[in-house]
Write a protein that holds these residues in place. Structure first.
Motif, PDB file in Angstrom:
ATOM      1  N   PRO A   1       0.871  -1.198   0.099  1.00  0.00           N
ATOM      2  CA  PRO A   1       0.039  -0.097  -0.089  1.00  0.00           C
ATOM      3  C   PRO A   1       0.834   1.244  -0.139  1.00  0.00           C
ATOM      4  O   PRO A   1       1.813   1.326   0.847  1.00  0.00           O
ATOM      5  CB  PRO A   1      -0.910  -0.118   1.166  1.00  0.00           C
ATOM      6  CG  PRO A   1       0.039  -1.007   2.131  1.00  0.00           C
ATOM      7  CD  PRO A   1       0.638  -2.022   1.229  1.00  0.00           C
ATOM      8  N   SER A   2       0.556   2.291  -0.703  1.00  0.00           N
ATOM      9  CA  SER A   2       1.307   3.608  -0.925  1.00  0.00           C
ATOM     10  C   SER A   2       1.565   4.308   0.565  1.00  0.00           C
ATOM     11  O   SER A   2       2.153   4.936   0.683  1.00  0.00           O
ATOM     12  CB  SER A   2       0.677   4.668  -1.879  1.00  0.00           C
ATOM     13  OG  SER A   2      -0.706   4.853  -1.505  1.00  0.00           O
TER      14      SER A   2
ATOM     15  N   ARG B   1       6.276   0.483   4.288  1.00  0.00           N
ATOM     16  CA  ARG B   1       7.596   0.150   3.386  1.00  0.00           C
ATOM     17  C   ARG B   1       7.326   1.377   2.387  1.00  0.00           C
ATOM     18  O   ARG B   1       8.493   1.764   2.129  1.00  0.00           O
ATOM     19  CB  ARG B   1       7.323  -1.181   2.460  1.00  0.00           C
ATOM     20  CG  ARG B   1       8.469  -1.493   1.477  1.00  0.00           C
ATOM     21  CD  ARG B   1       8.098  -2.638   1.146  1.00  0.00           C
ATOM     22  NE  ARG B   1       8.943  -3.244  -0.150  1.00  0.00           N
ATOM     23  CZ  ARG B   1       8.864  -4.264  -0.857  1.00  0.00           C
ATOM     24  NH1 ARG B   1       7.855  -5.184  -0.591  1.00  0.00           N
ATOM     25  NH2 ARG B   1       9.572  -4.634  -1.839  1.00  0.00           N
ATOM     26  N   ALA B   2       6.338   1.538   1.616  1.00  0.00           N
ATOM     27  CA  ALA B   2       6.289   2.848   0.827  1.00  0.00           C
ATOM     28  C   ALA B   2       6.736   4.193   1.344  1.00  0.00           C
ATOM     29  O   ALA B   2       7.291   5.124   1.125  1.00  0.00           O
ATOM     30  CB  ALA B   2       4.979   2.863   0.150  1.00  0.00           C
ATOM     31  N   MET B   3       6.287   4.398   2.730  1.00  0.00           N
ATOM     32  CA  MET B   3       6.589   5.837   3.428  1.00  0.00           C
ATOM     33  C   MET B   3       7.992   5.668   3.541  1.00  0.00           C
ATOM     34  O   MET B   3       8.878   6.855   3.461  1.00  0.00           O
ATOM     35  CB  MET B   3       5.703   5.837   4.682  1.00  0.00           C
ATOM     36  CG  MET B   3       4.402   5.972   4.445  1.00  0.00           C
ATOM     37  SD  MET B   3       3.617   6.606   5.970  1.00  0.00           S
ATOM     38  CE  MET B   3       3.541   5.034   6.957  1.00  0.00           C
TER      39      MET B   3
ATOM     40  N   ALA C   1       2.709   8.084  -1.501  1.00  0.00           N
ATOM     41  CA  ALA C   1       3.577   7.450  -0.411  1.00  0.00           C
ATOM     42  C   ALA C   1       4.201   8.762  -0.008  1.00  0.00           C
ATOM     43  O   ALA C   1       4.378   8.844   1.426  1.00  0.00           O
ATOM     44  CB  ALA C   1       4.650   6.726  -1.164  1.00  0.00           C
ATOM     45  N   VAL C   2       4.684   9.810  -0.720  1.00  0.00           N
ATOM     46  CA  VAL C   2       5.515  10.960  -0.258  1.00  0.00           C
ATOM     47  C   VAL C   2       4.503  11.678   0.770  1.00  0.00           C
ATOM     48  O   VAL C   2       4.708  12.206   1.795  1.00  0.00           O
ATOM     49  CB  VAL C   2       5.806  11.748  -1.176  1.00  0.00           C
ATOM     50  CG1 VAL C   2       6.168  13.423  -0.758  1.00  0.00           C
ATOM     51  CG2 VAL C   2       6.931  11.291  -2.086  1.00  0.00           C
ATOM     52  N   HIS C   3       3.010  11.799   0.255  1.00  0.00           N
ATOM     53  CA  HIS C   3       2.079  12.686   1.255  1.00  0.00           C
ATOM     54  C   HIS C   3       1.790  11.821   2.510  1.00  0.00           C
ATOM     55  O   HIS C   3       1.626  12.543   3.533  1.00  0.00           O
ATOM     56  CB  HIS C   3       0.976  12.869   0.491  1.00  0.00           C
ATOM     57  CG  HIS C   3       0.873  14.068  -0.353  1.00  0.00           C
ATOM     58  ND1 HIS C   3       0.249  15.259  -0.139  1.00  0.00           N
ATOM     59  CD2 HIS C   3       1.487  14.415  -1.701  1.00  0.00           C
ATOM     60  CE1 HIS C   3       0.478  16.043  -1.099  1.00  0.00           C
ATOM     61  NE2 HIS C   3       1.253  15.479  -2.170  1.00  0.00           N
ATOM     62  N   ALA C   4       1.786  10.659   2.501  1.00  0.00           N
ATOM     63  CA  ALA C   4       1.582   9.723   3.563  1.00  0.00           C
ATOM     64  C   ALA C   4       2.929   9.847   4.567  1.00  0.00           C
ATOM     65  O   ALA C   4       2.620  10.033   6.029  1.00  0.00           O
ATOM     66  CB  ALA C   4       1.278   8.326   3.237  1.00  0.00           C
TER      67      ALA C   4
ATOM     68  N   THR D   1       4.540  15.344   9.996  1.00  0.00           N
ATOM     69  CA  THR D   1       4.022  16.881  10.424  1.00  0.00           C
ATOM     70  C   THR D   1       2.470  16.645  10.825  1.00  0.00           C
ATOM     71  O   THR D   1       1.956  17.675  11.289  1.00  0.00           O
ATOM     72  CB  THR D   1       4.137  17.674   9.229  1.00  0.00           C
ATOM     73  OG1 THR D   1       3.486  17.412   7.951  1.00  0.00           O
ATOM     74  CG2 THR D   1       5.791  17.775   8.980  1.00  0.00           C
ATOM     75  N   GLY D   2       1.846  15.510  10.493  1.00  0.00           N
ATOM     76  CA  GLY D   2       0.429  15.388  10.644  1.00  0.00           C
ATOM     77  C   GLY D   2      -0.424  15.713   9.331  1.00  0.00           C
ATOM     78  O   GLY D   2       0.197  16.639   8.423  1.00  0.00           O
ATOM     79  N   PRO D   3      -1.556  15.442   9.158  1.00  0.00           N
ATOM     80  CA  PRO D   3      -2.257  15.744   7.852  1.00  0.00           C
ATOM     81  C   PRO D   3      -2.376  17.069   7.761  1.00  0.00           C
ATOM     82  O   PRO D   3      -2.588  17.811   8.552  1.00  0.00           O
ATOM     83  CB  PRO D   3      -3.542  15.059   7.900  1.00  0.00           C
ATOM     84  CG  PRO D   3      -3.178  13.935   9.122  1.00  0.00           C
ATOM     85  CD  PRO D   3      -2.266  14.593   9.934  1.00  0.00           C
ATOM     86  N   ARG D   4      -2.511  17.707   6.488  1.00  0.00           N
ATOM     87  CA  ARG D   4      -2.849  19.158   6.141  1.00  0.00           C
ATOM     88  C   ARG D   4      -4.318  19.129   6.117  1.00  0.00           C
ATOM     89  O   ARG D   4      -5.174  18.376   5.883  1.00  0.00           O
ATOM     90  CB  ARG D   4      -2.346  19.552   4.729  1.00  0.00           C
ATOM     91  CG  ARG D   4      -0.670  19.569   4.674  1.00  0.00           C
ATOM     92  CD  ARG D   4      -0.298  20.184   3.580  1.00  0.00           C
ATOM     93  NE  ARG D   4      -0.380  19.500   2.367  1.00  0.00           N
ATOM     94  CZ  ARG D   4      -0.118  19.996   1.232  1.00  0.00           C
ATOM     95  NH1 ARG D   4       0.623  20.801   1.198  1.00  0.00           N
ATOM     96  NH2 ARG D   4      -0.373  19.071  -0.027  1.00  0.00           N
TER      97      ARG D   4
END
Length: 266
Positions: A184-185, A189-191, A247-250, A256-259
């Motif tokens: 999963p993105s 692993r992806a993060m 993956a980058v956003h996750a 930093t926490g979700p925007r």
């Protein structure tokens, strides 16, 4: 005193054809005719011609010049001020393009002289699209990070580029493996791979806080030229760019926490 078309053409520095065109366009029709029917221009016509040439030199189209002459309420000063602002914007744009061209030359040189064989050895299939480089430079022209990244890239030696691209190739293989394995993105692993990419940028180019990494990943998903810098087209899969972005956003959210919705829209 009256002047023939040929005389006006000579001392005004325009062709006879241009004068005929101005006549047909209703911009400048000679006030007189000779007994033989030839066009004759008087002093008032010459003043008008000077005005036309002045506006043309400033880049005004003929239809706008005609509108200025035809409208008794037209304010030439306002039009000149508007044109001045436009010219200043164009000058700024051209100055930026000149800087981009200079930097693009340096990017092509990669800071050190490379033969075609050495270039392929170092960069492989990864190619620098100058059209994308130009747009990116204009987009981030006022960014301290962009200036630092370009300065550090210029300073890299061939050995630096070899190590840098070796790291990028190893990371790319891990990304493709995670994608092909159905990871999963937003999984660990992806993060972790997204975090490796962020640290890679910081190590070789410029500090890359999570929000900056988000913007870089947004470009990956929006512009194939950007994603081709990290994954050559021959290695790409459908959906891989979007997977990388997610993956980058996750990973950024992990740090930093979700925007908020307002932050997403900015």
């Amino acid at each position: 005193m009256s002047y023939s078309v040929g005389q006006v053409s000579t001392f005004a520095g325009v062709t006879v054809r241009t004068l005929h065109h101005y006549d047909k366009a209703g911009l400048l029709s000679p006030s007189d005719r000779s007994h033989a029917g030839y066009r004759l221009y008087n002093e008032a016509d010459l003043v008008r011609l000077q005005q036309i040439l002045f506006y043309r030199e400033l880049g005004f189209p003929l239809d706008e010049i005609a509108a200025i002459f035809k409208d008794p309420h037209a304010n030439p000063l306002e039009r000149l001020q508007a044109r001045q602002r436009q010219l200043n914007e164009e000058i700024t744009h051209l100055q930026r393009l000149a800087q981009v061209a200079e930097r693009a030359i340096e990017v092509q040189k990669t800071g050190v002289p490379l033969t075609p064989e050495e270039r392929f050895e170092v960069f492989g299939e990864v190619a620098f699209d100058l059209s994308y480089a130009t747009e990116a430079e204009l987009k981030w022209a006022h960014s301290d990070g962009q200036r630092e990244a370009m300065a550090r890239a210029d300073a890299h030696t061939k050995e630096d580029w070899r190590r840098l691209m070796g790291e990028a190739a190893a990371w790319r293989l891990e990304l493709l493996a995670a994608f092909d394995d159905g990871e999963p993105s937003d999984g660990e692993r992806a993060m972790d791979l997204a975090e490796e990419h962020r640290l890679h940028i910081a190590r070789w180019f410029t500090s890359c806080p999570p929000d900056m990494h988000r913007r870089i990943a947004d470009d990956f998903a929006a512009d194939p030229r950007a994603f081709a810098l990290v994954v050559p087209p021959s290695h790409q899969r459908p959906g891989l760019a979007a997977y990388t972005r997610h993956a980058v956003h996750a990973n950024a959210d992990r740090h930093t926490g979700p925007r908020t919705d307002s932050e997403e829209q900015r």
